[in-house]
Design an enzyme around this catalytic site. Structure first.
Site, short mmCIF file in Angstrom:
data_model
loop_
_atom_site.label_atom_id
_atom_site.label_comp_id
_atom_site.label_asym_id
_atom_site.label_seq_id
_atom_site.Cartn_x
_atom_site.Cartn_y
_atom_site.Cartn_z
N CYS A 152 78.74 12.40 35.54
CA CYS A 152 79.86 13.33 35.65
C CYS A 152 79.24 14.73 35.58
CB CYS A 152 80.88 13.10 34.54
SG CYS A 152 80.32 13.70 32.95
N ASN A 210 89.94 10.03 22.17
CA ASN A 210 88.71 9.26 22.03
C ASN A 210 88.76 8.21 20.93
OD1 ASN A 210 87.75 10.65 24.18
ND2 ASN A 210 86.33 11.95 23.03
N ARG A 246 74.89 10.52 32.11
CA ARG A 246 75.74 9.62 31.31
C ARG A 246 75.41 8.15 31.56
NH1 ARG A 246 80.63 12.42 30.10
NH2 ARG A 246 80.86 10.98 28.38
C1 EPZ Z 1 81.68 10.08 23.83
O1 EPZ Z 1 81.07 9.93 25.09
C2 EPZ Z 1 82.94 10.90 24.07
N1 EPZ Z 1 83.83 10.17 24.98
C3 EPZ Z 1 82.56 12.25 24.68
O2 EPZ Z 1 83.74 13.01 24.81
C4 EPZ Z 1 81.61 12.97 23.72
O3 EPZ Z 1 81.20 14.17 24.31
C5 EPZ Z 1 80.39 12.09 23.43
O4 EPZ Z 1 80.83 10.81 22.92
C6 EPZ Z 1 79.46 12.72 22.41
O5 EPZ Z 1 80.16 12.96 21.22
C7 EPZ Z 1 84.59 9.17 24.48
O6 EPZ Z 1 84.56 8.86 23.29
C8 EPZ Z 1 85.51 8.47 25.45
P1 EPZ Z 1 77.34 9.12 24.05
P2 EPZ Z 1 79.86 8.87 25.26
O7 EPZ Z 1 77.13 7.73 24.52
O8 EPZ Z 1 80.03 7.74 24.32
C9 EPZ Z 1 73.10 9.39 26.15
C10 EPZ Z 1 85.29 14.34 25.87
O9 EPZ Z 1 85.18 15.52 26.08
N2 EPZ Z 1 73.28 7.95 26.42
O10 EPZ Z 1 77.50 9.35 22.56
O11 EPZ Z 1 79.72 8.61 26.71
C11 EPZ Z 1 74.12 10.24 26.90
O12 EPZ Z 1 73.67 10.53 28.21
C12 EPZ Z 1 84.15 13.40 26.13
O13 EPZ Z 1 86.31 13.78 25.37
C13 EPZ Z 1 72.24 7.25 27.02
O14 EPZ Z 1 71.20 7.80 27.34
O15 EPZ Z 1 78.62 9.74 24.76
C14 EPZ Z 1 74.21 11.48 26.04
O16 EPZ Z 1 73.14 12.35 26.37
C15 EPZ Z 1 83.09 14.10 26.94
N3 EPZ Z 1 72.41 5.93 27.27
C16 EPZ Z 1 74.00 10.94 24.61
O17 EPZ Z 1 73.39 9.64 24.77
C17 EPZ Z 1 73.55 5.24 26.92
O18 EPZ Z 1 73.64 4.02 27.17
C18 EPZ Z 1 75.28 10.76 23.83
O19 EPZ Z 1 76.19 10.03 24.65
C19 EPZ Z 1 74.60 5.97 26.32
C20 EPZ Z 1 74.43 7.32 26.06
#
Ligand code: EPZ
Length: 423
Positions: free
Chosen positions: A119, A23, A124
């Protein structure tokens, strides 16, 4: 379809080298789109998501060179990326493709990226990414499952005040990369503070970007006309390290983890110590873990960094099944991240799910059986359960685990686990 066959009950003993962070490597690869010069990344993990991102960048016209053997160094040169797009057939296998959106719009003034879709662990959405880019002057449209972003008149994005309603890791990374080439100053409020953000900022600064505050909730960027090539070593994978800490604890073994970064694991280490696990920093970048004679139940609540990582929740649940007492696990980040619980229950675990809370009673003896992996970290937790279960556990759909763990069965076998890949 590959499966992993594990015979449980063997305490793990020995030393494991932790790989570079998937990541951190993914946004670092996307950052190469910001310059026409060569970007060299070292300590890149040899995992499926990295291969997919390499294919995506090559599809966009970048030259991607990856020598085959891990630890992997990779060079990327994106000389011509005009009209680049991220097609659905690549994006659907890796959500992090959305990280090409910000750099492409900033570099070329337009981008067409397939919406990643949900997913197993949740919807997401990427609405916060799009809203932030609009605040920087991009016109965003979505049609036929694609995001189409363009800067009117093909000019540059303009810096501005971006404030995230919700903390988003890749959202922060997308805006950080876009702001590096935008015109003027950008302030990112309520920014994610994960170490992967700081690592990306370190790379961007080496490329000539002007960034302050990465790793805090407010990041300031002064946009540049152009960025240049750089060489960067990707930080160690804190989630892989946390996973192996649990592997040593759950098998009541004694493991040494090398090439890791204990500073990124403070909340994980603290929580594992609460359960009676002995963890020591024996040298710079080296952690040692010894299983507890008696594991004690502990509650955990996932939170954004520096809190307890959601990516370690499933692994902790596996440990909690072996701890004496009741552990209450609260998942605050994703709406559906307990899919591993039902598979552990089939192995004999005592877990009840109430919305965002899972209540685990232990210790319970787990018995090996056939289980199915649903997502990357759930599959890691099933490997951990298999390592302590009586008899054999056969884990199906291990392509999930190959996305984020480099040669997991080789690393586990090297410290005594009876695990092998079968068709
Ligand atoms: C990153 O995903 C990581 N992936 C994830 O790791 C990790 O679980 C996650 O951050 C949380 O730490 C990478 O870095 C490639 P978020 P990301 O945007 O960025 C909501 C693994 O296992 N949200 O921080 O997609 C979302 O639905 C993966 O390696 C919105 O609502 O996570 C979630 O509930 C799995 N709108 C929360 O925010 C948006 O536009 C946090 O998501 C973006 C996110």
């Amino acid at each position: 379809m590959d499966k992993l066959l594990i015979e449980g009950g063997i305490p793990l003993e020995g030393s494991v080298r932790i790989s570079g962070a998937k990541n951190a490597a993914l946004p670092a690869m996307a950052a190469a789109l910001l310059t026409s010069d060569r970007v060299e990344l070292t300590n890149v993990p040899h995992v499926r998501d990295i291969i997919t991102m390499g294919k995506l960048l090559a599809h966009m016209g970048a030259i991607v060179e990856t020598p085959e053997l891990p630890p992997t160094s990779m060079t990327i040169q994106a000389e011509q990326v005009n009209g680049a797009e991220a097609p659905y057939e690549l994006v659907r296998t890796m959500r992090a493709s959305i990280l090409t959106l910000g750099p492409l719009v900033a570099r070329t003034g337009s981008a067409r990226v397939s919406l990643p879709g949900g997913c197993a662990i949740g919807a997401r959405p990427v609405d916060l990414h799009l809203k932030a880019l609009e605040q920087m002057g991009a016109e965003i449209g979505t049609s036929h499952g694609y995001v189409e972003a363009r800067v009117p008149g093909g000019g540059r994005l303009r810096g501005g005040n971006v404030f995230f309603d919700k903390i988003t890791v890749t959202g922060t990374e997308n805006v950080l990369m876009a702001a590096a080439l935008a015109e003027g100053e950008t302030t990112i409020g309520n920014a994610a503070q994960e170490p992967e953000i700081t690592d990306l900022a370190d790379l961007l600064i080496k490329m000539g970007a002007d960034i302050e505050g990465a790793g805090t909730s407010t990041i300031r960027v002064s946009g540049k006309e152009q960025l240049y090539g750089a060489t960067h070593r990707v930080i160690p994978d804190r989630i892989e390290a946390g996973t192996f800490l649990v592997a040593g604890a759950i098998t009541n073994g004694s493991l040494e983890l090398t090439y890791c970064e204990p500073e990124h694991l403070r909340s994980i280490i603290a929580k594992l110590r609460d359960t009676g696990v002995e963890i020591r920093e024996t040298a710079p970048g080296t952690l040692s873990v010894r299983g507890a004679r008696k594991l004690i139940a502990a509650d955990v609540r996932t939170e954004e960094y520096p809190g307890f990582a959601t990516d370690m929740q499933a692994q902790f649940m596996a440990l909690a099944t072996q701890a004496k007492g009741t552990s209450v696990i609260t998942e605050t980040i994703f709406e559906n991240r307990f899919l591993h619980a039902s598979e552990m229950i089939r192995m004999g675990a005592n877990i009840s799910i109430e919305g965002r809370r899972a209540v685990v009673h232990g210790p319970t003896e787990l018995s090996g059986t056939g289980v199915i992996a649903s997502d990357l970290r759930a599959s890691a937790s099933l490997v951990l359960a298999g390592l302590v279960a009586k008899g054999e556990t056969l884990i199906d759909r291990v392509y999930h685990i190959d996305r984020g763990y480099e040669r997991i069965e080789e690393k586990l076998s090297s410290v005594g686990a009876r695990i092998r890949r079968v068709q």
